[in-house]
Design a protein around this motif. Sequence first.
Motif, PDB file in Angstrom:
ATOM      1  N   TYR A  81      11.284   3.107  -3.858  1.00 34.14           N
ATOM      2  CA  TYR A  81       9.991   3.141  -2.887  1.00 34.14           C
ATOM      3  C   TYR A  81       8.807   3.640  -3.084  1.00 34.14           C
ATOM      4  CZ  TYR A  81       8.235   4.684   1.865  1.00 34.14           C
ATOM      5  OH  TYR A  81       7.619   4.736   2.893  1.00 34.14           O
ATOM      6  N   THR A  82       7.882   3.073  -2.264  1.00 38.62           N
ATOM      7  CA  THR A  82       6.552   3.718  -2.250  1.00 38.62           C
ATOM      8  C   THR A  82       5.954   3.347  -1.049  1.00 38.62           C
ATOM      9  OG1 THR A  82       5.745   1.484  -3.104  1.00 38.62           O
ATOM     10  CG2 THR A  82       5.584   3.482  -4.939  1.00 38.62           C
ATOM     11  N   SER A  83       5.098   4.263  -0.577  1.00 36.96           N
ATOM     12  CA  SER A  83       4.888   4.281   0.823  1.00 36.96           C
ATOM     13  C   SER A  83       3.462   3.343   1.256  1.00 36.96           C
ATOM     14  CB  SER A  83       4.333   5.641   1.436  1.00 36.96           C
ATOM     15  OG  SER A  83       3.240   6.369   0.550  1.00 36.96           O
ATOM     16  N   HIS A  84       2.929   2.779   0.319  1.00 32.95           N
ATOM     17  CA  HIS A  84       1.661   1.869   0.384  1.00 32.95           C
ATOM     18  C   HIS A  84       1.840   0.716   1.358  1.00 32.95           C
ATOM     19  CE1 HIS A  84      -0.739   3.883  -2.739  1.00 32.95           C
ATOM     20  NE2 HIS A  84       0.374   3.797  -3.476  1.00 32.95           N
ATOM     21  N   ALA A  85       0.821   0.311   2.199  1.00 31.31           N
ATOM     22  CA  ALA A  85       0.941  -0.560   3.126  1.00 31.31           C
ATOM     23  C   ALA A  85       0.569  -1.988   2.406  1.00 31.31           C
ATOM     24  CB  ALA A  85      -0.026  -0.372   4.219  1.00 31.31           C
ATOM     25  N   LEU A  86       1.340  -3.043   2.873  1.00 37.38           N
ATOM     26  CA  LEU A  86       0.925  -4.211   2.112  1.00 37.38           C
ATOM     27  C   LEU A  86      -0.685  -4.800   2.736  1.00 37.38           C
ATOM     28  CD1 LEU A  86       4.204  -6.332   2.402  1.00 37.38           C
ATOM     29  CD2 LEU A  86       2.847  -5.719   0.650  1.00 37.38           C
ATOM     30  N   THR A  87      -1.242  -5.314   1.899  1.00 37.10           N
ATOM     31  CA  THR A  87      -2.487  -5.776   2.077  1.00 37.10           C
ATOM     32  C   THR A  87      -2.531  -7.335   1.957  1.00 37.10           C
ATOM     33  OG1 THR A  87      -3.348  -5.954  -0.257  1.00 37.10           O
ATOM     34  CG2 THR A  87      -3.739  -3.754   0.909  1.00 37.10           C
ATOM     35  N   SER A  88      -3.475  -8.170   2.341  1.00 39.58           N
ATOM     36  CA  SER A  88      -3.495  -9.518   2.389  1.00 39.58           C
ATOM     37  C   SER A  88      -3.473  -9.773   0.987  1.00 39.58           C
ATOM     38  CB  SER A  88      -4.530 -10.086   2.974  1.00 39.58           C
ATOM     39  OG  SER A  88      -5.887  -9.620   2.374  1.00 39.58           O
ATOM     40  N   ARG A  89      -4.129  -9.079   0.079  1.00 38.14           N
ATOM     41  CA  ARG A  89      -3.890  -9.613  -1.485  1.00 38.14           C
ATOM     42  C   ARG A  89      -2.533  -9.380  -1.978  1.00 38.14           C
ATOM     43  NH1 ARG A  89      -6.880  -8.794  -6.325  1.00 38.14           N
ATOM     44  NH2 ARG A  89      -5.723  -9.755  -7.816  1.00 38.14           N
ATOM     45  N   ASP A  90      -1.842  -8.220  -1.546  1.00 40.74           N
ATOM     46  CA  ASP A  90      -0.507  -7.966  -1.855  1.00 40.74           C
ATOM     47  C   ASP A  90       0.583  -9.136  -1.526  1.00 40.74           C
ATOM     48  OD1 ASP A  90      -1.104  -5.582  -2.879  1.00 40.74           O
ATOM     49  OD2 ASP A  90      -0.457  -4.549  -1.193  1.00 40.74           O
ATOM     50  N   ARG A  91       0.342  -9.631  -0.275  1.00 35.85           N
ATOM     51  CA  ARG A  91       1.235 -10.833   0.428  1.00 35.85           C
ATOM     52  C   ARG A  91       0.919 -12.012  -0.424  1.00 35.85           C
ATOM     53  NH1 ARG A  91      -0.434  -8.065   4.982  1.00 35.85           N
ATOM     54  NH2 ARG A  91       1.254  -6.929   6.201  1.00 35.85           N
ATOM     55  N   TRP A  92      -0.207 -12.344  -1.004  1.00 32.80           N
ATOM     56  CA  TRP A  92      -0.458 -13.679  -1.615  1.00 32.80           C
ATOM     57  C   TRP A  92       0.210 -13.426  -3.094  1.00 32.80           C
ATOM     58  CZ3 TRP A  92      -1.708 -18.170  -2.563  1.00 32.80           C
ATOM     59  CH2 TRP A  92      -1.909 -18.807  -3.769  1.00 32.80           C
ATOM     60  N   ASP A  93      -0.146 -12.234  -3.556  1.00 36.55           N
ATOM     61  CA  ASP A  93       0.707 -11.957  -5.108  1.00 36.55           C
ATOM     62  C   ASP A  93       2.281 -11.990  -4.926  1.00 36.55           C
ATOM     63  OD1 ASP A  93      -1.746 -11.562  -6.278  1.00 36.55           O
ATOM     64  OD2 ASP A  93      -1.625  -9.286  -6.222  1.00 36.55           O
ATOM     65  N   LEU A  94       2.871 -11.457  -3.857  1.00 33.24           N
ATOM     66  CA  LEU A  94       4.229 -11.742  -3.713  1.00 33.24           C
ATOM     67  C   LEU A  94       4.592 -13.306  -3.630  1.00 33.24           C
ATOM     68  CD1 LEU A  94       4.826  -8.923  -1.090  1.00 33.24           C
ATOM     69  CD2 LEU A  94       5.832  -8.843  -3.447  1.00 33.24           C
ATOM     70  N   LEU A  95       3.878 -13.884  -3.055  1.00 34.19           N
ATOM     71  CA  LEU A  95       3.997 -15.386  -2.738  1.00 34.19           C
ATOM     72  C   LEU A  95       3.969 -16.116  -3.991  1.00 34.19           C
ATOM     73  CD1 LEU A  95       4.638 -17.702  -0.893  1.00 34.19           C
ATOM     74  CD2 LEU A  95       2.245 -17.828  -0.485  1.00 34.19           C
ATOM     75  N   TRP A  96       2.982 -16.215  -4.595  1.00 36.60           N
ATOM     76  CA  TRP A  96       2.608 -16.961  -6.019  1.00 36.60           C
ATOM     77  C   TRP A  96       3.621 -16.448  -6.937  1.00 36.60           C
ATOM     78  CZ3 TRP A  96       1.297 -15.446 -10.791  1.00 36.60           C
ATOM     79  CH2 TRP A  96       0.727 -14.472 -11.190  1.00 36.60           C
ATOM     80  N   LEU A  97       3.985 -15.054  -6.987  1.00 33.70           N
ATOM     81  CA  LEU A  97       5.107 -14.487  -8.050  1.00 33.70           C
ATOM     82  C   LEU A  97       6.174 -14.999  -7.747  1.00 33.70           C
ATOM     83  CD1 LEU A  97       3.757 -10.882  -8.544  1.00 33.70           C
ATOM     84  CD2 LEU A  97       3.791 -12.497 -10.355  1.00 33.70           C
ATOM     85  N   SER A 199       1.451  -1.358  -9.472  1.00 27.39           N
ATOM     86  CA  SER A 199       0.604  -0.144  -9.623  1.00 27.39           C
ATOM     87  C   SER A 199       0.561   0.335  -7.960  1.00 27.39           C
ATOM     88  CB  SER A 199      -0.690  -0.434 -10.027  1.00 27.39           C
ATOM     89  OG  SER A 199      -1.691  -1.337  -9.106  1.00 27.39           O
ATOM     90  N   ARG A 200       1.050  -0.200  -6.970  1.00 26.33           N
ATOM     91  CA  ARG A 200       1.082  -0.076  -5.637  1.00 26.33           C
ATOM     92  C   ARG A 200       2.556   0.198  -4.973  1.00 26.33           C
ATOM     93  NH1 ARG A 200      -2.660  -0.259  -2.238  1.00 26.33           N
ATOM     94  NH2 ARG A 200      -1.402  -1.711  -0.717  1.00 26.33           N
ATOM     95  N   HIS A 201       3.462  -0.827  -5.572  1.00 23.16           N
ATOM     96  CA  HIS A 201       4.634  -0.857  -4.730  1.00 23.16           C
ATOM     97  C   HIS A 201       5.796  -0.447  -5.930  1.00 23.16           C
ATOM     98  CE1 HIS A 201       2.503  -2.237  -1.346  1.00 23.16           C
ATOM     99  NE2 HIS A 201       2.199  -3.142  -1.878  1.00 23.16           N
TER     100      HIS A 201
END
Length: 323
Positions: A81-97, A199-201
Amino acid sequence: MSGPSPRSQPSGLSPMDGLLVLMVVAWGANYSLLKRAFEEVPPAAFNALRMGFSSVVFLVAIQAARRQAGRSAAAPSSVFYTSHALTSRDRWDLLWLGVVGHCLYQLFFAGGLARTSASNAALIFGASPVAVAIMTAAIGHERVGLLHWLGAVLSTAGIYFVVGHGAATGGGRLSGDLLMLGAVACWSIYTIGGGRLMSRHSPLFVTGMTMAIGTVPYALLALPSLFRLDWSSVSATVWLLLFPSGLFALNFAFLVWYTAVRKLGPARTSIYSNAVPLVAMITAAIFLGEPITGSKVIGVAAVLAGVVLTRMQKPVRAASHRS
Protein backbone atom coordinates in the motif's frame (compact mmCIF):
# COMPACT_ATOMS: atom_id res chain seq x y z
CA MET A 1 10.10 12.56 -12.82
CA SER A 2 12.93 10.13 -12.48
CA GLY A 3 12.36 6.40 -12.15
CA PRO A 4 13.09 4.64 -8.89
CA SER A 5 16.75 4.22 -8.12
CA PRO A 6 17.75 0.83 -6.77
CA ARG A 7 18.52 0.98 -3.10
CA SER A 8 22.01 0.19 -1.99
CA GLN A 9 22.28 -3.54 -1.36
CA PRO A 10 25.17 -5.61 -0.04
CA SER A 11 26.80 -7.94 -2.52
CA GLY A 12 25.82 -10.93 -0.34
CA LEU A 13 22.46 -12.70 -0.21
CA SER A 14 19.38 -11.04 1.27
CA PRO A 15 15.75 -12.01 1.99
CA MET A 16 14.88 -10.55 -1.41
CA ASP A 17 17.19 -13.12 -3.01
CA GLY A 18 15.27 -15.88 -1.25
CA LEU A 19 11.96 -14.60 -2.61
CA LEU A 20 13.46 -14.33 -6.09
CA VAL A 21 14.59 -17.96 -5.87
CA LEU A 22 11.02 -19.00 -5.02
CA MET A 23 9.83 -16.90 -7.95
CA VAL A 24 12.26 -18.74 -10.22
CA VAL A 25 10.90 -22.11 -9.04
CA ALA A 26 7.31 -20.99 -9.63
CA TRP A 27 8.03 -19.73 -13.13
CA GLY A 28 10.24 -22.67 -14.08
CA ALA A 29 7.65 -25.28 -13.03
CA ASN A 30 4.89 -23.30 -14.70
CA TYR A 31 6.17 -24.16 -18.18
CA SER A 32 5.38 -27.83 -17.65
CA LEU A 33 2.06 -27.05 -15.98
CA LEU A 34 0.96 -25.00 -18.97
CA LYS A 35 2.17 -27.55 -21.50
CA ARG A 36 0.09 -30.21 -19.72
CA ALA A 37 -2.98 -27.97 -19.63
CA PHE A 38 -2.59 -27.08 -23.32
CA GLU A 39 -3.02 -30.76 -24.18
CA GLU A 40 -6.72 -30.43 -23.32
CA VAL A 41 -7.52 -26.72 -23.44
CA PRO A 42 -6.46 -24.24 -26.16
CA PRO A 43 -3.69 -21.91 -24.92
CA ALA A 44 -5.78 -18.74 -25.24
CA ALA A 45 -8.72 -20.25 -23.35
CA PHE A 46 -6.68 -21.63 -20.46
CA ASN A 47 -4.63 -18.45 -20.19
CA ALA A 48 -7.76 -16.31 -20.11
CA LEU A 49 -9.07 -18.40 -17.22
CA ARG A 50 -5.90 -18.18 -15.14
CA MET A 51 -5.46 -14.47 -15.84
CA GLY A 52 -9.05 -13.83 -14.80
CA PHE A 53 -8.59 -15.87 -11.64
CA SER A 54 -5.35 -14.07 -10.74
CA SER A 55 -6.84 -10.65 -11.49
CA VAL A 56 -9.65 -11.32 -9.01
CA VAL A 57 -7.10 -12.39 -6.37
CA PHE A 58 -5.08 -9.22 -6.95
CA LEU A 59 -8.10 -6.91 -6.81
CA VAL A 60 -9.30 -8.50 -3.57
CA ALA A 61 -5.80 -8.12 -2.08
CA ILE A 62 -5.64 -4.45 -3.15
CA GLN A 63 -8.97 -3.75 -1.47
CA ALA A 64 -7.87 -5.60 1.68
CA ALA A 65 -4.66 -3.54 1.81
CA ARG A 66 -6.68 -0.34 1.48
CA ARG A 67 -9.06 -1.33 4.25
CA GLN A 68 -6.16 -2.24 6.53
CA ALA A 69 -4.45 1.10 5.80
CA GLY A 70 -7.73 2.92 6.46
CA ARG A 71 -7.66 1.73 10.04
CA SER A 72 -4.44 3.65 10.63
CA ALA A 73 -4.25 7.44 10.68
CA ALA A 74 -0.80 7.37 9.08
CA ALA A 75 -0.32 4.08 7.27
CA PRO A 76 3.32 3.64 6.17
CA SER A 77 4.17 2.93 2.55
CA SER A 78 4.87 -0.74 1.87
CA VAL A 79 4.88 -3.44 -0.78
CA PHE A 80 1.10 -3.61 -0.38
CA TYR A 81 0.00 0.00 0.00
CA THR A 82 0.93 3.61 -0.71
CA SER A 83 -1.30 6.62 -0.19
CA HIS A 84 -0.54 8.54 -3.42
CA ALA A 85 -3.59 9.55 -5.46
CA LEU A 86 -3.82 8.48 -9.09
CA THR A 87 -2.95 11.17 -11.64
CA SER A 88 -3.95 11.18 -15.31
CA ARG A 89 -0.39 10.14 -16.17
CA ASP A 90 -0.66 7.24 -13.71
CA ARG A 91 -3.87 6.03 -15.37
CA TRP A 92 -2.29 6.17 -18.81
CA ASP A 93 0.75 4.23 -17.60
CA LEU A 94 -1.47 1.57 -16.01
CA LEU A 95 -3.35 1.22 -19.29
CA TRP A 96 -0.44 0.76 -21.63
CA LEU A 97 1.50 -1.40 -19.17
CA GLY A 98 -1.54 -3.66 -18.84
CA VAL A 99 -1.85 -4.02 -22.61
CA VAL A 100 1.86 -4.58 -23.29
CA GLY A 101 2.91 -6.38 -20.11
CA HIS A 102 -0.06 -8.70 -19.76
CA CYS A 103 -2.26 -8.86 -22.87
CA LEU A 104 0.41 -8.82 -25.60
CA TYR A 105 2.96 -10.60 -23.42
CA GLN A 106 0.58 -13.46 -22.69
CA LEU A 107 -0.46 -13.72 -26.34
CA PHE A 108 3.17 -14.19 -27.36
CA PHE A 109 4.06 -16.34 -24.34
CA ALA A 110 1.17 -18.80 -24.52
CA GLY A 111 1.31 -19.01 -28.31
CA GLY A 112 5.06 -19.61 -28.26
CA LEU A 113 4.98 -22.19 -25.48
CA ALA A 114 2.27 -24.14 -27.31
CA ARG A 115 4.52 -24.41 -30.40
CA THR A 116 7.92 -25.15 -28.86
CA SER A 117 9.31 -27.25 -26.04
CA ALA A 118 9.13 -26.12 -22.42
CA SER A 119 12.94 -26.11 -22.20
CA ASN A 120 13.38 -24.02 -25.34
CA ALA A 121 10.71 -21.55 -24.27
CA ALA A 122 12.33 -21.04 -20.87
CA LEU A 123 15.82 -20.67 -22.30
CA ILE A 124 14.75 -18.16 -24.93
CA PHE A 125 13.02 -16.17 -22.22
CA GLY A 126 16.33 -16.21 -20.39
CA ALA A 127 17.45 -13.58 -22.89
CA SER A 128 15.25 -10.98 -21.17
CA PRO A 129 18.04 -9.73 -18.82
CA VAL A 130 20.10 -8.80 -21.87
CA ALA A 131 17.18 -6.86 -23.35
CA VAL A 132 16.46 -5.16 -20.02
CA ALA A 133 20.10 -4.23 -19.48
CA ILE A 134 20.39 -2.72 -22.96
CA MET A 135 17.14 -0.77 -22.55
CA THR A 136 17.97 0.56 -19.08
CA ALA A 137 21.41 1.66 -20.22
CA ALA A 138 20.01 3.26 -23.39
CA ILE A 139 17.38 5.36 -21.60
CA GLY A 140 19.58 6.18 -18.61
CA HIS A 141 17.42 4.64 -15.88
CA GLU A 142 20.24 2.52 -14.52
CA ARG A 143 23.97 2.35 -15.13
CA VAL A 144 24.90 -1.24 -15.87
CA GLY A 145 28.31 -2.23 -14.55
CA LEU A 146 30.97 -4.36 -16.21
CA LEU A 147 30.26 -7.48 -14.16
CA HIS A 148 26.58 -7.27 -15.07
CA TRP A 149 27.44 -7.06 -18.76
CA LEU A 150 29.84 -10.00 -18.47
CA GLY A 151 27.19 -12.02 -16.65
CA ALA A 152 24.62 -11.19 -19.32
CA VAL A 153 27.02 -12.25 -22.10
CA LEU A 154 27.85 -15.49 -20.30
CA SER A 155 24.16 -16.25 -19.78
CA THR A 156 23.38 -15.48 -23.42
CA ALA A 157 26.12 -17.90 -24.47
CA GLY A 158 24.45 -20.51 -22.27
CA ILE A 159 21.15 -19.91 -24.02
CA TYR A 160 22.88 -20.45 -27.38
CA PHE A 161 24.20 -23.82 -26.27
CA VAL A 162 20.63 -25.00 -25.78
CA VAL A 163 18.54 -23.13 -28.32
CA GLY A 164 21.23 -22.82 -30.98
CA HIS A 165 22.12 -26.50 -30.89
CA GLY A 166 18.72 -27.95 -30.09
CA ALA A 167 16.07 -25.80 -31.75
CA ALA A 168 14.51 -26.94 -34.98
CA THR A 169 15.10 -24.64 -37.95
CA GLY A 170 11.58 -24.71 -39.32
CA GLY A 171 7.96 -25.60 -38.77
CA GLY A 172 6.01 -25.04 -35.59
CA ARG A 173 9.11 -25.10 -33.37
CA LEU A 174 10.64 -22.09 -35.11
CA SER A 175 7.40 -20.09 -34.97
CA GLY A 176 7.16 -20.89 -31.27
CA ASP A 177 10.72 -19.70 -30.67
CA LEU A 178 10.00 -16.44 -32.52
CA LEU A 179 6.84 -15.85 -30.50
CA MET A 180 8.85 -16.32 -27.32
CA LEU A 181 11.23 -13.60 -28.51
CA GLY A 182 8.18 -11.34 -28.83
CA ALA A 183 7.29 -12.21 -25.24
CA VAL A 184 10.84 -11.24 -24.18
CA ALA A 185 10.41 -7.82 -25.80
CA CYS A 186 7.04 -7.21 -24.11
CA TRP A 187 8.31 -8.37 -20.73
CA SER A 188 11.39 -6.13 -20.94
CA ILE A 189 9.28 -3.08 -21.80
CA TYR A 190 6.89 -3.90 -18.95
CA THR A 191 9.73 -4.30 -16.46
CA ILE A 192 11.31 -0.96 -17.31
CA GLY A 193 8.13 0.95 -18.12
CA GLY A 194 6.70 0.51 -14.64
CA GLY A 195 9.53 2.44 -13.00
CA ARG A 196 7.68 5.76 -12.70
CA LEU A 197 4.57 4.10 -11.28
CA MET A 198 6.65 2.08 -8.84
CA SER A 199 8.11 5.29 -7.44
CA ARG A 200 4.58 6.40 -6.44
CA HIS A 201 2.53 3.25 -5.88
CA SER A 202 2.96 -0.16 -4.26
CA PRO A 203 4.08 -3.25 -6.22
CA LEU A 204 0.77 -4.90 -5.31
CA PHE A 205 -1.26 -2.05 -6.79
CA VAL A 206 0.82 -1.69 -9.96
CA THR A 207 0.99 -5.42 -10.63
CA GLY A 208 -2.64 -6.12 -9.79
CA MET A 209 -4.14 -3.21 -11.70
CA THR A 210 -2.05 -3.76 -14.83
CA MET A 211 -2.96 -7.45 -14.82
CA ALA A 212 -6.67 -6.71 -14.44
CA ILE A 213 -6.49 -4.14 -17.25
CA GLY A 214 -4.56 -6.47 -19.55
CA THR A 215 -6.89 -9.39 -18.86
CA VAL A 216 -9.89 -7.57 -20.36
CA PRO A 217 -8.64 -7.36 -23.99
CA TYR A 218 -6.98 -10.77 -23.67
CA ALA A 219 -10.26 -12.38 -22.59
CA LEU A 220 -12.08 -10.70 -25.48
CA LEU A 221 -9.55 -12.11 -27.94
CA ALA A 222 -9.88 -15.54 -26.31
CA LEU A 223 -13.69 -15.64 -26.55
CA PRO A 224 -13.76 -17.79 -29.73
CA SER A 225 -11.56 -20.41 -28.04
CA LEU A 226 -13.66 -20.30 -24.89
CA PHE A 227 -16.91 -20.79 -26.81
CA ARG A 228 -15.58 -23.61 -29.01
CA LEU A 229 -14.21 -25.65 -26.12
CA ASP A 230 -16.17 -28.72 -24.98
CA TRP A 231 -15.97 -28.03 -21.26
CA SER A 232 -17.36 -31.45 -20.34
CA SER A 233 -14.25 -33.07 -21.81
CA VAL A 234 -11.83 -31.09 -19.61
CA SER A 235 -10.34 -33.31 -16.90
CA ALA A 236 -10.15 -32.48 -13.22
CA THR A 237 -6.36 -32.35 -13.54
CA VAL A 238 -6.53 -29.30 -15.80
CA TRP A 239 -8.84 -27.49 -13.40
CA LEU A 240 -6.43 -28.24 -10.56
CA LEU A 241 -3.51 -26.89 -12.60
CA LEU A 242 -5.32 -23.57 -12.92
CA PHE A 243 -4.73 -22.69 -9.27
CA PRO A 244 -0.94 -23.15 -8.91
CA SER A 245 -0.39 -21.64 -12.37
CA GLY A 246 -2.42 -18.61 -11.31
CA LEU A 247 -1.55 -18.18 -7.63
CA PHE A 248 2.17 -18.92 -7.82
CA ALA A 249 3.26 -18.10 -11.38
CA LEU A 250 1.11 -14.96 -11.68
CA ASN A 251 0.09 -13.59 -8.25
CA PHE A 252 3.12 -14.50 -6.14
CA ALA A 253 5.83 -14.34 -8.82
CA PHE A 254 4.66 -11.08 -10.42
CA LEU A 255 4.42 -9.39 -7.01
CA VAL A 256 7.93 -10.54 -6.09
CA TRP A 257 9.21 -9.38 -9.49
CA TYR A 258 8.02 -5.80 -9.18
CA THR A 259 9.01 -5.63 -5.53
CA ALA A 260 12.54 -6.61 -6.54
CA VAL A 261 12.50 -4.10 -9.40
CA ARG A 262 11.68 -1.44 -6.83
CA LYS A 263 14.43 -2.51 -4.42
CA LEU A 264 17.21 -3.71 -6.75
CA GLY A 265 16.45 -2.05 -10.08
CA PRO A 266 15.27 -3.71 -13.32
CA ALA A 267 18.67 -4.85 -14.63
CA ARG A 268 19.70 -6.66 -11.43
CA THR A 269 16.25 -8.18 -10.97
CA SER A 270 15.87 -9.41 -14.53
CA ILE A 271 19.03 -11.50 -14.34
CA TYR A 272 17.12 -13.96 -12.13
CA SER A 273 15.00 -14.99 -15.10
CA ASN A 274 18.17 -16.64 -16.40
CA ALA A 275 17.83 -19.22 -13.62
CA VAL A 276 14.31 -20.19 -14.72
CA PRO A 277 15.56 -22.53 -17.51
CA LEU A 278 17.23 -24.83 -14.97
CA VAL A 279 13.96 -25.44 -13.14
CA ALA A 280 12.04 -25.61 -16.42
CA MET A 281 14.44 -28.18 -17.87
CA ILE A 282 14.28 -30.42 -14.81
CA THR A 283 10.50 -30.30 -14.47
CA ALA A 284 10.02 -30.82 -18.22
CA ALA A 285 12.27 -33.89 -18.08
CA ILE A 286 10.33 -35.34 -15.12
CA PHE A 287 6.77 -34.55 -16.15
CA LEU A 288 6.93 -34.18 -19.95
CA GLY A 289 9.79 -36.53 -20.83
CA GLU A 290 11.83 -33.84 -22.59
CA PRO A 291 15.45 -35.08 -22.88
CA ILE A 292 18.32 -33.42 -21.00
CA THR A 293 21.17 -33.22 -23.51
CA GLY A 294 24.81 -32.36 -22.95
CA SER A 295 24.38 -28.99 -24.65
CA LYS A 296 21.52 -28.17 -22.27
CA VAL A 297 23.66 -28.98 -19.25
CA ILE A 298 26.48 -26.74 -20.51
CA GLY A 299 24.01 -24.01 -21.36
CA VAL A 300 22.29 -24.02 -18.00
CA ALA A 301 25.67 -24.03 -16.19
CA ALA A 302 26.67 -20.91 -18.11
CA VAL A 303 23.31 -19.30 -17.34
CA LEU A 304 23.68 -19.88 -13.60
CA ALA A 305 27.29 -18.66 -13.66
CA GLY A 306 26.00 -15.46 -15.25
CA VAL A 307 23.48 -15.04 -12.43
CA VAL A 308 26.21 -15.38 -9.78
CA LEU A 309 28.48 -12.96 -11.63
CA THR A 310 25.85 -10.25 -11.89
CA ARG A 311 24.98 -10.54 -8.18
CA MET A 312 28.60 -9.63 -7.43
CA GLN A 313 28.08 -6.27 -9.15
CA LYS A 314 27.15 -3.51 -6.72
CA PRO A 315 24.31 -1.29 -8.00
CA VAL A 316 25.35 1.99 -9.61
CA ARG A 317 22.81 4.79 -9.69
CA ALA A 318 22.28 6.60 -12.92
CA ALA A 319 22.43 10.35 -13.13
CA SER A 320 19.13 12.07 -12.36
CA HIS A 321 16.95 12.46 -15.45
CA ARG A 322 13.53 13.78 -16.40
CA SER A 323 10.82 11.74 -18.06
